[in-house]
Motif scaffolding. Structure first.
Motif, PDB file in Angstrom:
ATOM      1  N   ASP A   1       0.806  -1.209   0.000  1.00 11.51           N
ATOM      2  CA  ASP A   1       0.000   0.000   0.000  1.00 11.51           C
ATOM      3  C   ASP A   1       0.848   1.273   0.000  1.00 11.51           C
ATOM      4  O   ASP A   1       1.450   1.628   1.012  1.00 11.51           O
ATOM      5  N   GLU A   2       0.923   1.943  -1.137  1.00 13.53           N
ATOM      6  CA  GLU A   2       1.688   3.184  -1.307  1.00 13.53           C
ATOM      7  C   GLU A   2       3.139   3.041  -0.856  1.00 13.53           C
ATOM      8  O   GLU A   2       3.722   3.929  -0.270  1.00 13.53           O
TER       9      GLU A   2
ATOM     10  N   CYS B   1      -3.060   7.023  -5.805  1.00 13.06           N
ATOM     11  CA  CYS B   1      -3.119   7.422  -7.221  1.00 13.06           C
ATOM     12  C   CYS B   1      -4.546   7.618  -7.740  1.00 13.06           C
ATOM     13  O   CYS B   1      -4.768   7.611  -8.950  1.00 13.06           O
ATOM     14  N   ALA B   2      -5.505   7.792  -6.841  1.00  8.98           N
ATOM     15  CA  ALA B   2      -6.904   7.909  -7.264  1.00  8.98           C
ATOM     16  C   ALA B   2      -7.118   9.085  -8.212  1.00  8.98           C
ATOM     17  O   ALA B   2      -7.940   9.018  -9.128  1.00  8.98           O
TER      18      ALA B   2
ATOM     19  N   ASP C   1       8.113   6.966   0.024  1.00 16.28           N
ATOM     20  CA  ASP C   1       7.397   5.816  -0.524  1.00 16.28           C
ATOM     21  C   ASP C   1       6.210   6.265  -1.381  1.00 16.28           C
ATOM     22  O   ASP C   1       5.987   5.744  -2.477  1.00 16.28           O
ATOM     23  N   ARG C   2       5.442   7.218  -0.868  1.00 12.72           N
ATOM     24  CA  ARG C   2       4.273   7.700  -1.616  1.00 12.72           C
ATOM     25  C   ARG C   2       4.683   8.346  -2.927  1.00 12.72           C
ATOM     26  O   ARG C   2       4.043   8.156  -3.960  1.00 12.72           O
ATOM     27  N   SER C   3       5.773   9.110  -2.877  1.00 12.81           N
ATOM     28  CA  SER C   3       6.274   9.767  -4.083  1.00 12.81           C
ATOM     29  C   SER C   3       6.724   8.745  -5.124  1.00 12.81           C
ATOM     30  O   SER C   3       6.417   8.866  -6.312  1.00 12.81           O
TER      31      SER C   3
ATOM     32  N   LYS D   1       4.915   8.122  -8.722  1.00 16.19           N
ATOM     33  CA  LYS D   1       5.717   8.303  -9.936  1.00 16.19           C
ATOM     34  C   LYS D   1       5.688   7.041 -10.793  1.00 16.19           C
ATOM     35  O   LYS D   1       5.566   7.112 -12.021  1.00 16.19           O
ATOM     36  N   TYR D   2       5.800   5.881 -10.149  1.00 15.81           N
ATOM     37  CA  TYR D   2       5.851   4.615 -10.871  1.00 15.81           C
ATOM     38  C   TYR D   2       4.576   4.358 -11.667  1.00 15.81           C
ATOM     39  O   TYR D   2       4.622   3.937 -12.825  1.00 15.81           O
TER      40      TYR D   2
END
Length: 199
Positions: free
Chosen positions: A52-53, A102-103, A150-152, A156-157
């Protein structure tokens, strides 16, 4: 309307989403996205939680039709696809708020979408995490940086866009200056302005 909320760790984005949903009478999906995705897919909730993220790993699932691991599918891609499909399905059910994951990108083609990003200064976020997690300033700062990293990376991915970059959102709000209640009022005012423009 569909609202997506990206948030820096410790900015109280979760609390803002919950209160906004309560006042607007919208459904709010944060960790609930994981629960629904687990129900709709063949993966366990534990697998979704672990991905998760998080920064994307190269772990792959063996494909039974081939011998090598290189011919398998990336587990994180399968989990992400199931999660994104869940977000699309839930969005069809009516007025909703989606937190992270990423919603904003997943639902980008919807004309009823409003993309929000919640930020806050470092001191505010460190103090928030210290209180919430019961940790000292050093641990809070380390956690804040790791979760944001991690969120970034995750964003990005899967989107090929920069997480937190203003041009990827309709409205950016600094919660360290106006608090949860102020942020909710700002977002509601923005929504009202949009509705007036449509009218």
């Amino acid at each position: 309307m569909i609202i997506t909320i990206g948030r820096e760790h410790g900015s109280n984005g979760h609390d803002i989403a919950r209160e906004l949903a309560k006042q607007l009478d919208y459904k709010c999906y944060d960790k609930e996205i994981i629960e629904h995705a687990a129900e709709l897919s063949g993966f366990s909730k534990e697998i979704f939680d672990s991905y998760d993220e998080k920064k994307v790993s190269a772990y792959v699932v063996p494909n039974p039709h081939y011998i090598g691991m290189a011919d398998g599918f990336r587990l994180n891609m399968q989990v992400a696809s199931a999660k994104f499909e869940t977000i699309r399905t839930l969005a069809k059910e009516g007025n909703s708020i989606f937190v992270g994951r990423c919603a904003d990108y997943v639902l980008r083609n919807r004309k009823d979408l409003v993309r929000i990003f919640i930020m806050a200064n470092t001191d505010f976020r460190v103090k928030t995490l210290m209180k919430r997690k019961g940790i000292d300033a050093s641990e809070a700062k380390k956690l804040m940086r790791q979760v944001d990293k991690d969120r970034s990376s995750y964003y990005k991915y899967y989107t090929d866009q920069i997480w937190g970059e203003a041009e990827n959102y309709d409205l950016c709000v600094d919660s360290s200056r106006i608090g949860v209640a102020g942020a909710v009022e700002v977002i509601k005012a923005y929504m009202e302005a949009i509705n007036k423009t449509k009218a």
